[in-house]
Design an enzyme around this catalytic site. Sequence first.
Site, PDB file in Angstrom:
ATOM      1  N   TYR A 181      20.703  -7.788  -6.627  1.00  0.00           N
ATOM      2  CA  TYR A 181      22.161  -7.737  -6.547  1.00  0.00           C
ATOM      3  C   TYR A 181      22.702  -8.964  -5.814  1.00  0.00           C
ATOM      4  O   TYR A 181      23.615  -9.638  -6.292  1.00  0.00           O
ATOM      5  CB  TYR A 181      22.607  -6.453  -5.847  1.00  0.00           C
ATOM      6  CG  TYR A 181      24.081  -6.427  -5.524  1.00  0.00           C
ATOM      7  CD1 TYR A 181      25.028  -6.339  -6.541  1.00  0.00           C
ATOM      8  CD2 TYR A 181      24.537  -6.494  -4.208  1.00  0.00           C
ATOM      9  CE1 TYR A 181      26.387  -6.322  -6.249  1.00  0.00           C
ATOM     10  CE2 TYR A 181      25.881  -6.481  -3.907  1.00  0.00           C
ATOM     11  CZ  TYR A 181      26.801  -6.393  -4.929  1.00  0.00           C
ATOM     12  OH  TYR A 181      28.144  -6.389  -4.644  1.00  0.00           O
TER      13      TYR A 181
ATOM     14  N   GLY B 244      37.024  -5.010 -14.001  1.00  0.00           N
ATOM     15  CA  GLY B 244      36.647  -3.956 -13.061  1.00  0.00           C
ATOM     16  C   GLY B 244      37.862  -3.397 -12.338  1.00  0.00           C
ATOM     17  O   GLY B 244      37.758  -2.861 -11.231  1.00  0.00           O
TER      18      GLY B 244
ATOM     19  N   ASN C 280      31.204  -4.589   3.820  1.00  0.00           N
ATOM     20  CA  ASN C 280      31.128  -3.209   3.324  1.00  0.00           C
ATOM     21  C   ASN C 280      32.525  -2.597   3.253  1.00  0.00           C
ATOM     22  O   ASN C 280      33.107  -2.242   4.286  1.00  0.00           O
ATOM     23  CB  ASN C 280      30.220  -2.362   4.235  1.00  0.00           C
ATOM     24  CG  ASN C 280      28.770  -2.789   4.145  1.00  0.00           C
ATOM     25  OD1 ASN C 280      28.436  -3.946   4.423  1.00  0.00           O
ATOM     26  ND2 ASN C 280      27.897  -1.885   3.775  1.00  0.00           N
TER      27      ASN C 280
END
Length: 380
Positions: free
Chosen positions: A191, A10, A220
């Site tokens: 998730y 990723g 976040n």
Amino acid sequence: MSNRKVLISGGAGFIGSNLALHLLEHGYEVTVLDNLSEQIHGTDAETTSPLYRSIKDKVRFIKGTVTSVDDWKKAIADNEVIVHLAAETGTGQSMYQVSKYVDVNIGGTAIMLDLLANHKTNVKKVVIASSRAIYGEGKYISKELGVVYPEHRTAALMDAGDFEVTYPGATSPLQLTATDEESKVHPSSVYGITKYNQEQMVMTVCSSIGIAAVAFRYQNVYGPGQSLSNPYTGILSIFSTLIKNNKPINIFEDGKESRDFVFIDDVVNATFLGIEKDEANGQVFNVGTGVATTVEEVASLLVEYYNVKVPLQISGNYRLGDIRHNYADISKIERTLSFKPSVDFKTGLKKFTEWVNGQQVQSSKYEESIREMKAKGLMK
């Protein structure tokens, strides 16, 4: 740190590309495995993805998927550290793309661990990206009961406009406190479940085969470079795209729900410390700021910084599976790795909005994502 060859799965994503550039600056050789997902990178990464372009020709890039044994084999070869960031992300989307999230997040991690367990490699450390989503609701204090971990809120209460959490036997309002690494794990989304599975698989298998493992539970993450076209993750991007299209912002619930927003540079720094420091080995760390910010405050600041007056509509809408509050206790990572966040939210948001102002205005796919969730019965 003697392990100078790092694979980032990723690695063309938001965190991964920034980490790759940071590692290159510090003399590391970097391999990236990434499928250049259209949801993140657009239809043609060469022209539509600044994240991919930022690392192109600077790293050994393998376009592939973590669900492929062959792609993992090519990527792992000769590398000494794996930073496993590749995952499907998005709490809402995970509730109706269950098989996809499980296949990529859990299945992809299982393939990596199978290869490490059954083949001779040079890998000495694995860093796994976990998430604050594993906690579900955060940690609270009850005057009557002490520390409590409320269960998921019911549709009946939220339909009535009652969005705060409650706990059986607690008659006084619960007091929110920082969530530490010893807090109860009770994810409220697929998730979150998959991220905890990833974390536990890596920490368990690696320790049994003599490979150091580190897990980071990111809060976040935001900052310049994050995808502005993905309508399923990142309220800063979602709200910014709405503002740039002169559309009203639909603020869910009563706007008082809160999150811990941590700037990308701080996340990269924390992850780098996990790669470099032996003190991180075998440990799980929260990565955040230790500060809770409400969604209403986020929206108001964005409108102020963009100087575009769009209506802020506190709608009372809600998504099933969303949590009310969560912010990180970061005392462990401060103590063990000497990590301290360097960018406060207002400063980071100013940097983010200045970057957005230099980008092409994206069309908003937010309404489409809302219709999709409503059709699945996941949003009210």
